[in-house]
Each structure stands twice: as structure tokens, then as C-alpha cells.
Design an enzyme around this catalytic site. Structure first.
Site, PDB file in Angstrom:
ATOM      1  N   GLN A   1       0.839  -1.200   0.000  1.00 14.86           N
ATOM      2  CA  GLN A   1       0.000   0.000   0.000  1.00 14.86           C
ATOM      3  C   GLN A   1       0.875   1.251   0.000  1.00 14.86           C
ATOM      4  O   GLN A   1       1.713   1.435   0.877  1.00 14.86           O
ATOM      5  CB  GLN A   1      -0.876  -0.023   1.249  1.00 14.86           C
ATOM      6  CG  GLN A   1      -1.469   1.296   1.667  1.00 14.86           C
ATOM      7  CD  GLN A   1      -2.534   1.794   0.707  1.00 14.86           C
ATOM      8  OE1 GLN A   1      -2.260   2.691  -0.079  1.00 14.86           O
ATOM      9  NE2 GLN A   1      -3.708   1.209   0.765  1.00 14.86           N
TER      10      GLN A   1
ATOM     11  N   GLU B   1      -8.783   0.488   1.260  1.00 24.33           N
ATOM     12  CA  GLU B   1      -8.360   0.137   2.619  1.00 24.33           C
ATOM     13  C   GLU B   1      -8.961   1.073   3.659  1.00 24.33           C
ATOM     14  O   GLU B   1      -9.267   0.649   4.784  1.00 24.33           O
ATOM     15  CB  GLU B   1      -6.827   0.134   2.730  1.00 24.33           C
ATOM     16  CG  GLU B   1      -6.339  -0.351   4.092  1.00 24.33           C
ATOM     17  CD  GLU B   1      -4.838  -0.572   4.171  1.00 24.33           C
ATOM     18  OE1 GLU B   1      -4.305  -0.476   5.293  1.00 24.33           O
ATOM     19  OE2 GLU B   1      -4.208  -0.835   3.136  1.00 24.33           O
ATOM     20  N   ARG B   2      -9.159   2.344   3.318  1.00 26.27           N
ATOM     21  CA  ARG B   2      -9.771   3.274   4.269  1.00 26.27           C
ATOM     22  C   ARG B   2     -11.184   2.814   4.620  1.00 26.27           C
ATOM     23  O   ARG B   2     -11.599   2.881   5.780  1.00 26.27           O
ATOM     24  CB  ARG B   2      -9.803   4.685   3.684  1.00 26.27           C
ATOM     25  CG  ARG B   2      -8.447   5.376   3.634  1.00 26.27           C
ATOM     26  CD  ARG B   2      -8.516   6.715   2.934  1.00 26.27           C
ATOM     27  NE  ARG B   2      -9.245   7.706   3.712  1.00 26.27           N
ATOM     28  CZ  ARG B   2     -10.463   8.154   3.406  1.00 26.27           C
ATOM     29  NH1 ARG B   2     -11.089   7.701   2.346  1.00 26.27           N
ATOM     30  NH2 ARG B   2     -11.042   9.059   4.150  1.00 26.27           N
ATOM     31  N   ARG B   3     -11.942   2.359   3.606  1.00 29.54           N
ATOM     32  CA  ARG B   3     -13.293   1.869   3.856  1.00 29.54           C
ATOM     33  C   ARG B   3     -13.272   0.626   4.753  1.00 29.54           C
ATOM     34  O   ARG B   3     -14.114   0.456   5.630  1.00 29.54           O
ATOM     35  CB  ARG B   3     -13.986   1.536   2.534  1.00 29.54           C
ATOM     36  CG  ARG B   3     -14.836   2.661   1.985  1.00 29.54           C
ATOM     37  CD  ARG B   3     -15.189   2.437   0.538  1.00 29.54           C
ATOM     38  NE  ARG B   3     -14.062   2.767  -0.314  1.00 29.54           N
ATOM     39  CZ  ARG B   3     -13.854   2.206  -1.494  1.00 29.54           C
ATOM     40  NH1 ARG B   3     -14.668   1.277  -1.941  1.00 29.54           N
ATOM     41  NH2 ARG B   3     -12.824   2.568  -2.223  1.00 29.54           N
TER      42      ARG B   3
ATOM     43  N   GLU C   1      -4.320   4.819  -8.035  1.00 23.82           N
ATOM     44  CA  GLU C   1      -5.519   5.213  -7.304  1.00 23.82           C
ATOM     45  C   GLU C   1      -5.191   6.143  -6.148  1.00 23.82           C
ATOM     46  O   GLU C   1      -5.874   7.143  -5.927  1.00 23.82           O
ATOM     47  CB  GLU C   1      -6.237   3.960  -6.791  1.00 23.82           C
ATOM     48  CG  GLU C   1      -7.273   4.217  -5.706  1.00 23.82           C
ATOM     49  CD  GLU C   1      -8.407   5.141  -6.140  1.00 23.82           C
ATOM     50  OE1 GLU C   1      -9.206   5.534  -5.288  1.00 23.82           O
ATOM     51  OE2 GLU C   1      -8.483   5.480  -7.336  1.00 23.82           O
TER      52      GLU C   1
END
Length: 319
Positions: free
Chosen positions: A64, A108-110, A141
Site C-alpha cells: 500500500q 483500505e480506508r473503507r 488510485e
């Protein structure tokens, strides 16, 4: 074969992020500007194509690009999820080493927010992506979202160029940024580790960092910038003297930048009223007021104004 793969990769980049997600989602999520992000591609139409899986089956991507997550931003997302649920599915692929798990490609934030919201299941779209495609998609992204730190953004550009042979021109076109923005961003990678840490901690902006590139005593100046709360323009002035290596000039400009803003405002007001440059040098309650005139007419004007003020007392100024 390698040439064909490279041609395919460049074609995918040229079509935008949706190329890696499939034409079905791309068609559903097309925007008027053509500048889709993964989140835009995973639209309401994509949500209907998703499936729901237990949240514990998801694993973060070890590559990430974003190293830091803003807790306050995630808290805001938690509130939204609690009220409306997850409106955009998380993009995943089959985990490369765990058969019953999925690796997060985008979202990943979600996923983090859903955990805080104590959801048991989340909507996902599963795509068959290689390690290379996964990394490329995650990099693009994250840069598209524009919430990376300046260094994370610069490192993302560098990896896309080094690992995927993309040019700055190609990246600029796909990401909707200018080539100069990408080039200037990547220049930050030449800063020392100490200043990079200041950037990551949000103590310095990208503009501050660029101003300090190539300055011999950059770390010293960086600490001075932070201590005095200097803006980018002031930092550029400070760095310019630092490059010259003139310590006296550096000290002088340092004092100037550290002046009381009220004194500077008074200087400007007097200069505007008199039509001449006014300087105020103050130290505590004492100081010196200097009015600079360009010719004898201006000097006469100053004397005339003083005489008008002092005439009532009988004191007259003469040349």
C-alpha cells in the site's frame, strides 16, 4: 512477448484506471471528464455486481503506497458507514498465499472504517489481478485521491516510472496533472532524511521542501522555518541567502523575517501616506524612524508637512 506485454500495459495506462477493472465497470462508471478514479469506477452499478464477504477475510496490501491514515478522516467515514452503509465496494483479489482470504487492492480506508463501525460483512468486487497490476493500480488510485503526503506522492511517481517504465508525460495525461507538477514532486526525493521526516509529519509543505533543495545548510534552515512559521515565499528568500553562503546576509534576512507584523503594517501605512519609503527599526520601546526621499522636492514636502504640524508651537524646521 515482452514487447507485447509492454504495449498492453501502456494501453491500459492510457485508458485509465478502469482498464484494469474491466469494461463492464468502466462503462457503468464513465464520467464526462474521462478522469475516473477507482472509487468512481466502483459506482452504484458496480455495487450491484459485488458480493458480500466476512470482514475478517480481508487483508491489507503490504505494498500500500499510503503509509499514514488520517484518523479524523476515517472517523468521518465511520459515521457515514453507520448511517448509510458502504456505498462503494472494496476492490480485492484472491490472496496470493492464504486460500480463504482476499487482499485489498483499493479501499483500505473503507475497510478500516468498517472495522471501527463494527460491520461483520462488507461488499467487494473480486478481480483476477497480478502482483504487478495490483501494485500499479494501488499507486495510481492513491495518487488520484490526492490525500497522500508529498513524499508518498513523489515515491508513487518514482515507483510507477522505475517499476512500470511509465514516462512523466504518460503519468501526467492519465492522472490529470501537469508534467512539471510530477517533476517538481519527484525532486523532493533528493532532500535529506531529516527534512523528509518534517514533510511526513506535516511540519513542512511540499513548497517549503522544494525551496530547500540544494541548499548546503538545509536542515538548519528547515528548523528556522518551522520555529518562525515562515510561509513558502519567505522560505525561498531564506534559502536564496543560504545558497550564497553569506552568513551576514542570512542573519539579516532572518531578522527581517522575524519582525513584528504590526511594525511592518505601520511601515506600509506610513509609506503609502507619505509616498516615500519608511523604515522602522525597533528594539523594545526604543527605535528609529527613517524616511527615504528620492530628490529635494520630496525633502521639501517632508519639511513643509512637519512645519504645518509644528507651526502652532512656534517651532519651525529649516533646511
Amino acid at each position: 512477448m515482452m514487447a507485447a506485454d509492454e504495449g498492453k500495459r501502456r494501453a491500459s495506462l492510457g485508458r485509465g484506471l478502469s482498464a484494469l477493472l474491466g469494461d463492464d465497470i468502466a462503462a457503468a462508471a464513465a464520467t464526462p471528464t474521462g478522469e475516473d478514479t477507482v472509487d468512481e469506477a466502483l459506482s452504484a452499478e458496480a455495487l450491484r455486481q459485488s458480493k458480500t464477504i466476512p470482514i475478517e477475510f480481508l487483508k491489507p496490501n503490504p505494498d500500500q503506497p499510503r503509509k499514514r491514515f488520517d484518523d479524523s478522516a476515517i472517523d468521518g467515514l465511520v459515521n457515514s458507514i453507520q448511517e448509510k452503509g458502504i456505498l462503494q465496494p472494496i476492490l480485492v483479489r484472491q490472496h496470493p498465499s492464504e486460500p480463504n482470504a482476499y487482499e485489498i487492492v483499493a479501499g483500505e480506508r473503507r475497510w478500516r472504517a468498517a472495522q471501527r463501525a463494527q460491520l461483520h460483512e462488507v461488499p467487494v468486487i473480486v478481480k483476477d489481478l497480478s502482483d504487478s497490476d495490483t501494485l500499479e493500480l494501488a499507486l495510481i488510485e492513491n495518487i488520484h485521491r490526492e490525500d497522500l503526503t508529498p513524499l508518498e506522492e513523489a515515491e508513487g511517481y518514482q515507483r510507477l516510472i522505475d517499476e512500470f517504465q511509465h514516462t512523466q508525460e504518460a503519468l501526467a495525461k492519465v492522472l490529470g496533472k501537469s508534467r512539471s507538477h510530477i517533476a517538481n514532486s519527484m525532486r523532493l526525493l533528493g532532500l535529506s532524511d531529516e527534512i523528509k521526516s518534517m514533510l511526513d509529519d506535516g511540519l513542512l509543505s511540499a513548497g517549503h521542501g522544494r525551496a530547500l533543495i540544494g541548499v548546503p545548510n538545509a536542515e538548519e534552515l528547515a528548523h528556522e522555518v518551522i520555529a518562525r512559521g515562515l510561509n513558502v515565499r519567505q522560505t525561498e528568500q531564506l534559502a536564496q541567502e543560504g545558497k550564497k553562503g553569506d552568513k551576514k546576509a542570512l542573519k539579516k534576512i532572518g531578522k527581517k523575517l522575524n519582525r513584528d507584523p504590526n511594525v511592518e503594517a505601520l511601515e506600509q501605512s506610513l509609506s503609502n501616506n507619505l509616498g516615500m519609503k519608511v523604515q522602522i527599526a525597533s528594539k523594545g520601546e526604543k527605535g528609529k524612524l527613517t524616511i527615504q526621499y528620492e530628490n529635494l522636492d520630496q525633502l521639501d514636502d517632508i519639511i513643509e508637512r512637519l512645519n504645518e504640524e509644528m507651526g502652532a508651537t512656534g517651532n519651525v524646521v529649516e533646511m
